[in-house]
Motif scaffolding. Structure first.
Motif, PDB file in Angstrom:
ATOM      1  N   HIS A   1       0.800  -1.225   0.000  1.00 53.02           N
ATOM      2  CA  HIS A   1       0.000   0.000   0.000  1.00 53.02           C
ATOM      3  C   HIS A   1       0.834   1.276   0.000  1.00 53.02           C
TER       4      HIS A   1
ATOM      5  N   ASP B   1      -7.304   7.560  -7.119  1.00 52.16           N
ATOM      6  CA  ASP B   1      -7.168   6.756  -5.900  1.00 52.16           C
ATOM      7  C   ASP B   1      -5.692   6.516  -5.599  1.00 52.16           C
ATOM      8  N   LEU B   2      -5.282   6.697  -4.347  1.00 56.10           N
ATOM      9  CA  LEU B   2      -3.877   6.585  -3.986  1.00 56.10           C
ATOM     10  C   LEU B   2      -3.344   5.171  -4.187  1.00 56.10           C
ATOM     11  N   GLN B   3      -4.125   4.157  -3.814  1.00 54.13           N
ATOM     12  CA  GLN B   3      -3.678   2.782  -4.017  1.00 54.13           C
ATOM     13  C   GLN B   3      -3.491   2.494  -5.502  1.00 54.13           C
TER      14      GLN B   3
ATOM     15  N   SER C   1       1.176   3.751   4.490  1.00 53.64           N
ATOM     16  CA  SER C   1      -0.214   4.115   4.190  1.00 53.64           C
ATOM     17  C   SER C   1      -0.916   4.690   5.402  1.00 53.64           C
TER      18      SER C   1
ATOM     19  N   GLU D   1      -3.269   8.270   5.570  1.00 52.05           N
ATOM     20  CA  GLU D   1      -4.656   7.819   5.569  1.00 52.05           C
ATOM     21  C   GLU D   1      -5.641   8.961   5.343  1.00 52.05           C
TER      22      GLU D   1
ATOM     23  N   ALA E   1      -7.182   9.994   1.409  1.00 44.22           N
ATOM     24  CA  ALA E   1      -8.414   9.513   0.771  1.00 44.22           C
ATOM     25  C   ALA E   1      -9.542  10.524   0.977  1.00 44.22           C
ATOM     26  N   TRP E   2      -9.646  11.057   2.197  1.00 42.51           N
ATOM     27  CA  TRP E   2     -10.691  12.059   2.447  1.00 42.51           C
ATOM     28  C   TRP E   2     -10.423  13.327   1.642  1.00 42.51           C
TER      29      TRP E   2
ATOM     30  N   ASN F   1      -8.808  13.615  -1.218  1.00 44.75           N
ATOM     31  CA  ASN F   1      -9.052  13.388  -2.645  1.00 44.75           C
ATOM     32  C   ASN F   1     -10.548  13.362  -2.972  1.00 44.75           C
ATOM     33  N   GLU F   2     -11.338  12.985  -1.975  1.00 44.95           N
ATOM     34  CA  GLU F   2     -12.780  12.882  -2.215  1.00 44.95           C
ATOM     35  C   GLU F   2     -13.514  14.187  -1.955  1.00 44.95           C
TER      36      GLU F   2
END
Length: 602
Positions: free
Chosen positions: A65, A118-120, A504, A508, A511-512, A514-515
């Motif tokens: 990850h 998406d980062l992953q 990762s 963490e 993700a928030w 990016n959304e």
């Protein structure tokens, strides 16, 4: 009467039984068809190895990850955002060691990862690109085997495709991923040029490879010096032409690299080359420095011997003692060219490693025992290919040569183990040492903290060297090498997975962001926290902020030294224990990290 009839037969009919041309032509056609079929089967076999190797790495990438070095790798990924735009200065960022010129090409190659939000998925795209580079290395290495031996080996390519160094590097965003296949591309170009020295396309390919290598990283200039040595000493030209061409390649490589570095220096106001020159001037001023660098070089060499599983070195030693027995053949001449290239490029790469370590790490003679494998891995892989050539030539050695070679090999092996096996192989800086991870130590090697592969390797070299001859020796060696590689890959992948998970955790909140955060916004961080240990992760907050550039791109990430300046950005990425200002509102939180949104000033 019978003789009279025979004599009466027209001459053309008498000669018919001797007309062998059609028969020979049919034989040649059948042989050509057979060779073509063999070639197609071999090409299909290598293609299958490529597909399988890339496919397996892609499947495993779902479990990793993050780029697990969590240092230089995210420096390259940060550059992959800005270099494609032509922004070498990365304006708006604090000037630090990650802004210096460490190569232009690799950030451009991995830039397509930015197509994913998406980062992953971004990490997987980088890993996939790295896997393509590793497969290209193995495929080019197999082609070198064919050109230098005249034989299509079905067994040895397994060792090249299963080599742990390029496979493990696939899960780290480091420039070596691109350097590995470029070194082999230059070697292949030299082998073809040797037979067709007037070919302009081949010269163009060689120049492209040399320029691309030093655009990947400064140490890539070693490939240009290797090519110069191969041309100057092995090409079938008159001596004055060989030396002139070799000198032109060497000075052209140095001049082109210097020109690029000066252009970059004027762009980003930083030069590493000045440090190289100062080091060379000061190197011989103190005799202890000379001894320290020699000791350092010896330890890097031990790593190189063991980093490829030692079996290729064993066969290379035995074949050199026994004689190659291919002198004067086209394959033998090509082998000499590739060996000259590999030796010169490998030694020059080692010299760059020593310069870099001496410049960046202060040490004296008694401290020069450390190993930094990452800068030596290109040399290790060149040695792997040379050893694979020796393995393809078979295991038929004269008894005396094999006995003497085995004794010398065991001496080298014990010397290397005494220096190397005690080293911690936690990070990719020591990729080759995953061969000797400390899982299940044998009693008589436990004082070194080494695992069972060491005992197996020592016993196998001794038994095989003294008892086996011919093809059984090659088969046992390949199986032993594959077992070592499997052990290294399992250990190395576990390390990449566990470190990637901790990376990762530090990202963490991305993700928030990016959304929920528009791409036009910027993300701020408190520069005063950069030396703080990252919660539940590895390294420091400086590394977290460095990786944040890649994690939330195309949003800008800006360092703010004073809290009152945070109003330039609407969002702040910080640790959970940070003291928020009065106008900060918590927008997202986890156990260790928080994202604050700045309320409009009243």
């Amino acid at each position: 009467m019978r003789h009279a009839v025979r004599d009466a037969v027209p001459p053309r009919e008498v000669e018919q039984p001797r007309m062998s041309a059609p028969s020979t032509g049919q034989t040649d056609d059948a042989s050509a068809k057979h060779d073509a079929a063999q070639h197609r089967r071999y090409a299909a076999y290598l293609l299958a190895l490529v597909v399988i190797s890339i496919g397996l790495r892609f499947v495993f990438s779902f479990q990793v990850h993050g780029s697990a070095m969590f240092s230089d790798d995210y420096g390259h990924l940060k550059k992959s955002i800005y270099y494609p735009r032509g922004d070498l200065r990365m304006d708006g960022f604090e000037q630090d060691r990650q802004n210096q010129y460490t190569g232009l090409l690799y950030p451009l190659v991995v830039a397509p990862a930015q197509l994913f939000s998406d980062l992953q998925a971004r990490h997987q795209a980088v890993f996939f690109i790295n896997s393509l580079c590793a497969a290209a290395f193995a495929l080019l290495a197999c082609h070198v085997l064919v050109l230098t031996t005249g034989t299509r080996s079905w067994l040895i390519p397994l060792c090249l495709f299963a080599s742990p160094i390029p496979i493990l590097f696939s899960y780290y965003a480091l420039t070596e991923n691109l350097l590995f296949p470029l070194f082999l591309l230059i070697g292949v170009a030299l082998l073809y040029l040797r037979d067709r020295p007037s070919s302009i396309p081949l010269w163009s390919l060689l120049v492209f490879g040399i320029v691309a290598a030093f655009l990947v990283r400064p140490a890539g200039t070693a490939a240009g010096f290797g090519a110069a040595a191969a041309i100057a000493f092995t090409f079938p030209l008159q001596r004055k032409y060989r030396l002139s061409l070799g000198g032109l390649i060497a000075f052209g490589t140095l001049g082109a690299y210097w020109t690029v570095s000066q252009i970059v220096k004027r762009t980003i106001d930083y030069s590493r080359e000045g440090k190289y020159i100062n080091w060379l001037q000061e190197y011989f001023s103190d005799p202890s420095d000379v001894l320290a660098v020699f000791k350092l070089a010896l330890n890097q060499s031990w790593y190189i011997l063991l980093g490829i599983g030692f079996w290729p070195v064993f066969f290379l030693l035995l074949r050199s003692l026994d004689g190659w027995q291919d002198k004067g053949t086209p394959a033998g001449d090509r082998r000499r060219t590739f060996f000259a290239y590999a030796a010169a490029a490998g030694l020059t790469s080692l010299a760059f490693c020593l310069m870099h370590l001496s410049i960046n790490i202060e040490f004296k003679f008694e401290d020069a025992h450390f190993i930094y494998g990452r800068y030596n891995d290109p040399t290790a892989l060149l040695l792997l290919v040379c050893g694979a050539i020796a393995m393809v030539r078979g295991g038929n050695f004269r008894e005396r040569a094999q006995s003497i070679g085995t004794l010398v090999a065991l001496g080298l092996l014990y010397g290397a183990l005494s220096r190397v096996v005690a080293w911690d192989s936690e990070t990719i800086n020591q990729a080759g040492l995953y061969l000797f991870s400390n899982d299940t130590p044998w009693y008589f090697f436990s004082s070194h903290g080494a695992g069972y592969p060491i005992g197996l390797l020592v016993v196998a070299v001794a038994v095989c060297g003294f008892l086996l001859r011919g093809q059984p020796l090659v088969i046992v060696a390949v199986l032993s090498l594959l077992a070592l590689n499997a052990h290294a890959l399992l250990s190395g992948f576990d390390d990449a997975e566990s470190r990637g998970a901790r990376v990762s955790r530090a990202l963490e909140g991305a993700a928030w962001i990016n959304e929920h955060v528009p791409e036009s916004e910027c993300i701020a961080y408190d520069q005063r926290q950069r030396s703080k240990r990252a919660p539940r992760s590895i390294k420091k907050m400086y590394n977290v902020y460095l990786a944040l550039h890649f994690a939330v791109a195309p949003r800008r990430v800006v360092a703010m030294n004073e809290p009152e300046k945070f109003h330039e950005c609407r969002f702040v990425y910080s640790t959970a224990d940070a003291e928020p200002a009065a106008h900060w509102r918590e927008a997202w939180a986890s156990k260790d990290y928080r994202v604050f949104e700045l309320a409009p000033a009243s």
